[in-house]
Scaffold this active site. Structure first.
Site, short mmCIF file in Angstrom:
data_model
loop_
_atom_site.label_atom_id
_atom_site.label_comp_id
_atom_site.label_asym_id
_atom_site.label_seq_id
_atom_site.Cartn_x
_atom_site.Cartn_y
_atom_site.Cartn_z
N THR A 13 51.63 29.45 157.14
CA THR A 13 52.58 30.50 156.98
C THR A 13 53.79 30.29 156.11
OG1 THR A 13 52.87 32.32 158.40
CG2 THR A 13 54.36 30.54 158.75
N GLY A 167 52.84 33.98 148.24
CA GLY A 167 51.41 34.17 148.43
C GLY A 167 50.60 33.96 147.16
N CYS A 170 51.12 29.68 146.96
CA CYS A 170 50.74 28.81 148.08
C CYS A 170 49.40 29.26 148.68
CB CYS A 170 51.83 28.85 149.16
SG CYS A 170 51.42 27.90 150.63
N THR A 173 49.40 30.85 152.28
CA THR A 173 50.18 32.07 152.48
C THR A 173 49.41 33.24 151.89
OG1 THR A 173 52.25 30.82 152.33
CG2 THR A 173 52.39 33.19 151.98
#
Length: 185
Positions: A13, A167, A170, A173
């Site tokens: 996350t 996002g 990573c 994510t």
């Protein structure tokens, strides 16, 4: 792979908080990964506590984070309308309690007045630039949000764009954003 978990490390996350224009926004993505596998894409890691007056987000081991959220909720009942005090008391317990000390998670919490990051090292950190982020994509989201803070974008727009950038970079994510908003002082 770890000796305790044959599937590898759980990565999870990105959580960000942005405080701007009379609003405080906390947003998180929905991805939970175990090793190289995406286990879930729509996890809800941002939620309201304390009758809706506090928003909290977590990164790290999910069961550990839920344990900490329950502990924070109890501290908020003990110290109503005192998020800083509740966070400090939780951090003290987390650092000194033999069981809690092994929990692997981080939390962001915010109310109308203050935003805090709480760690297992006993840290309770208040950001100085209106934004803070944690998790696997936290540094990407934080940098993106800092770059956007001087723009005319709202807190919601900054948080959403920062998570989108995290996002994109990573692998732990995703773009499934959950957002909570409070009016700020």
């Amino acid at each position: 792979m770890s000796e305790h978990n044959p599937y590898g490390t759980m990565h999870a996350t990105t959580i960000i908080t942005v405080r701007k224009g009379g609003k405080v926004v906390m947003a998180g993505d929905g991805q939970v990964s175990l090793g190289q596998t995406v286990m879930k894409g729509n996890a809800r890691k941002v939620r309201r506590l304390s009758k809706g007056d506090v928003i909290a987000g977590f990164a790290g081991a999910t069961a550990d984070a839920f344990t900490l959220l329950e502990r924070l909720e109890a501290k908020l009942e003990q110290y109503p309308d005192q998020l800083m005090r509740a966070a400090v008391e939780l951090a003290k317990d987390w650092r000194t309690n033999k069981y809690l000390r092994n929990l692997e998670a981080m939390m962001l919490v915010a109310d109308k007045s203050v935003t805090l990051a709480i760690t297992g090292n006993g840290d309770v950190l208040e950001p100085e630039h209106g934004t803070i982020a944690i998790g696997s994509g936290g540094n990407y989201a934080f940098a993106a949000a800092r770059a956007l803070m001087d723009s005319d974008k709202s807190a919601e727009e900054i948080a959403r764009r920062a998570l989108q950038i995290a996002g994109d970079i990573c692998v732990y994510t995703n773009h499934n954003v959950v957002m909570e908003t409070l009016d700020a002082d």
